[in-house]
Scaffold this motif. Structure first.
Motif, PDB file in Angstrom:
ATOM      1  N   LEU A  50      34.710  41.537  53.527  1.00  0.00           N
ATOM      2  CA  LEU A  50      34.774  42.539  52.470  1.00  0.00           C
ATOM      3  C   LEU A  50      33.387  42.861  51.936  1.00  0.00           C
ATOM      4  CD1 LEU A  50      37.724  41.240  52.551  1.00  0.00           C
ATOM      5  CD2 LEU A  50      37.931  42.191  50.287  1.00  0.00           C
ATOM      6  N   PHE A  51      33.259  44.024  51.342  1.00  0.00           N
ATOM      7  CA  PHE A  51      31.994  44.456  50.748  1.00  0.00           C
ATOM      8  C   PHE A  51      31.889  44.036  49.285  1.00  0.00           C
ATOM      9  CE2 PHE A  51      32.651  47.496  54.192  1.00  0.00           C
ATOM     10  CZ  PHE A  51      31.447  47.374  54.862  1.00  0.00           C
ATOM     11  N   SER A  52      32.923  43.409  48.773  1.00  0.00           N
ATOM     12  CA  SER A  52      32.941  42.969  47.377  1.00  0.00           C
ATOM     13  C   SER A  52      33.040  41.454  47.320  1.00  0.00           C
ATOM     14  CB  SER A  52      34.147  43.572  46.648  1.00  0.00           C
ATOM     15  OG  SER A  52      34.089  44.979  46.677  1.00  0.00           O
ATOM     16  N   PRO A  53      32.370  40.833  46.347  1.00  0.00           N
ATOM     17  CA  PRO A  53      32.454  39.382  46.200  1.00  0.00           C
ATOM     18  C   PRO A  53      33.748  38.991  45.481  1.00  0.00           C
ATOM     19  CG  PRO A  53      31.030  40.266  44.515  1.00  0.00           C
ATOM     20  CD  PRO A  53      31.411  41.426  45.395  1.00  0.00           C
ATOM     21  N   TRP A  54      34.069  37.715  45.535  1.00  0.00           N
ATOM     22  CA  TRP A  54      35.272  37.201  44.884  1.00  0.00           C
ATOM     23  C   TRP A  54      35.335  37.585  43.411  1.00  0.00           C
ATOM     24  CZ3 TRP A  54      39.623  35.712  46.879  1.00  0.00           C
ATOM     25  CH2 TRP A  54      39.670  35.144  48.154  1.00  0.00           C
ATOM     26  N   SER A  55      34.200  37.675  42.756  1.00  0.00           N
ATOM     27  CA  SER A  55      34.195  38.007  41.323  1.00  0.00           C
ATOM     28  C   SER A  55      34.831  39.361  41.045  1.00  0.00           C
ATOM     29  CB  SER A  55      32.765  37.980  40.776  1.00  0.00           C
ATOM     30  OG  SER A  55      31.968  38.963  41.435  1.00  0.00           O
ATOM     31  N   GLU A  56      34.878  40.228  42.047  1.00  0.00           N
ATOM     32  CA  GLU A  56      35.465  41.560  41.882  1.00  0.00           C
ATOM     33  C   GLU A  56      36.830  41.691  42.540  1.00  0.00           C
ATOM     34  OE1 GLU A  56      32.602  44.397  43.296  1.00  0.00           O
ATOM     35  OE2 GLU A  56      31.009  43.528  42.081  1.00  0.00           O
ATOM     36  N   LEU A  57      37.332  40.625  43.152  1.00  0.00           N
ATOM     37  CA  LEU A  57      38.561  40.700  43.942  1.00  0.00           C
ATOM     38  C   LEU A  57      39.765  40.015  43.310  1.00  0.00           C
ATOM     39  CD1 LEU A  57      37.002  40.031  47.452  1.00  0.00           C
ATOM     40  CD2 LEU A  57      37.764  42.228  46.512  1.00  0.00           C
ATOM     41  N   VAL A  58      39.573  39.390  42.168  1.00  0.00           N
ATOM     42  CA  VAL A  58      40.665  38.679  41.504  1.00  0.00           C
ATOM     43  C   VAL A  58      40.969  39.365  40.185  1.00  0.00           C
ATOM     44  CG1 VAL A  58      41.404  36.476  40.516  1.00  0.00           C
ATOM     45  CG2 VAL A  58      40.057  36.498  42.621  1.00  0.00           C
ATOM     46  N   ASP A  59      42.186  39.889  40.075  1.00  0.00           N
ATOM     47  CA  ASP A  59      42.621  40.526  38.838  1.00  0.00           C
ATOM     48  C   ASP A  59      42.681  39.476  37.722  1.00  0.00           C
ATOM     49  OD1 ASP A  59      44.168  42.778  37.370  1.00  0.00           O
ATOM     50  OD2 ASP A  59      45.487  41.019  37.208  1.00  0.00           O
ATOM     51  N   PRO A  60      42.263  39.830  36.508  1.00  0.00           N
ATOM     52  CA  PRO A  60      42.269  38.838  35.418  1.00  0.00           C
ATOM     53  C   PRO A  60      43.645  38.211  35.159  1.00  0.00           C
ATOM     54  CG  PRO A  60      40.933  40.715  34.794  1.00  0.00           C
ATOM     55  CD  PRO A  60      41.608  41.077  36.091  1.00  0.00           C
ATOM     56  N   ALA A  61      44.696  39.011  35.080  1.00  0.00           N
ATOM     57  CA  ALA A  61      46.037  38.453  34.833  1.00  0.00           C
ATOM     58  C   ALA A  61      46.487  37.594  36.007  1.00  0.00           C
ATOM     59  CB  ALA A  61      47.042  39.565  34.570  1.00  0.00           C
ATOM     60  N   ALA A  62      46.179  38.033  37.227  1.00  0.00           N
ATOM     61  CA  ALA A  62      46.532  37.252  38.406  1.00  0.00           C
ATOM     62  C   ALA A  62      45.783  35.927  38.411  1.00  0.00           C
ATOM     63  CB  ALA A  62      46.212  38.048  39.670  1.00  0.00           C
ATOM     64  N   GLY A  63      44.515  35.964  38.031  1.00  0.00           N
ATOM     65  CA  GLY A  63      43.732  34.735  37.950  1.00  0.00           C
ATOM     66  C   GLY A  63      44.320  33.745  36.951  1.00  0.00           C
ATOM     67  N   ARG A  64      44.748  34.248  35.807  1.00  0.00           N
ATOM     68  CA  ARG A  64      45.360  33.359  34.802  1.00  0.00           C
ATOM     69  C   ARG A  64      46.663  32.762  35.319  1.00  0.00           C
ATOM     70  NH1 ARG A  64      43.056  37.413  31.581  1.00  0.00           N
ATOM     71  NH2 ARG A  64      44.978  38.672  31.505  1.00  0.00           N
ATOM     72  N   LEU A  65      47.474  33.582  35.985  1.00  0.00           N
ATOM     73  CA  LEU A  65      48.728  33.094  36.557  1.00  0.00           C
ATOM     74  C   LEU A  65      48.460  32.019  37.600  1.00  0.00           C
ATOM     75  CD1 LEU A  65      51.826  33.323  36.952  1.00  0.00           C
ATOM     76  CD2 LEU A  65      51.358  35.177  38.572  1.00  0.00           C
ATOM     77  N   LEU A  66      47.503  32.267  38.474  1.00  0.00           N
ATOM     78  CA  LEU A  66      47.180  31.301  39.523  1.00  0.00           C
ATOM     79  C   LEU A  66      46.581  30.018  38.964  1.00  0.00           C
ATOM     80  CD1 LEU A  66      45.768  33.707  42.233  1.00  0.00           C
ATOM     81  CD2 LEU A  66      47.773  32.234  42.470  1.00  0.00           C
TER      82      LEU A  66
END
Length: 99
Positions: A50-66
């Motif tokens: 991908l052209f984007s790093p992990w910092s841009e690939l995880v949605d905030p709400a999804a990150g909290r759920l995970l």
């Protein structure tokens, strides 16, 4: 209206992020996916970085759920392949959403 589920079309990155946002608001998401699994479209180009790093690939709400499941965010500055994105984020997120 709060008794009805919210239908999310697609279990890709955007659909799963939307479902996470819906769930965080106390509503029930129902995710519909044409493919055989979450991230099926991404899996078609799993060898591509991908052209984007992990910092841009995880949605905030999804990150909290995970994170509530013990998931650890990959290194923010790393650039995953499609396969890594599915395995380390989309598949665990789908599982956390019950998909």
């Amino acid at each position: 209206m709060s008794e009805l589920p919210v239908v999310v079309v697609g279990a890709g990155p955007i659909g799963l992020a939307a479902a996470s946002e819906v769930l965080e608001r106390g509503l029930e998401p129902v995710v519909l996916e044409r493919g055989s699994r979450a991230g099926a479209s991404v899996a078609q180009w799993n060898h591509v970085r991908l052209f984007s790093p992990w910092s841009e690939l995880v949605d905030p709400a999804a990150g909290r759920l995970l994170e509530a499941t013990g998931w650890e965010h990959p290194a923010a500055e790393d650039y995953p392949t499609g396969q890594e994105w599915v395995a380390r984020y989309l598949a665990p997120l789908a599982a956390a959403l019950g998909e």
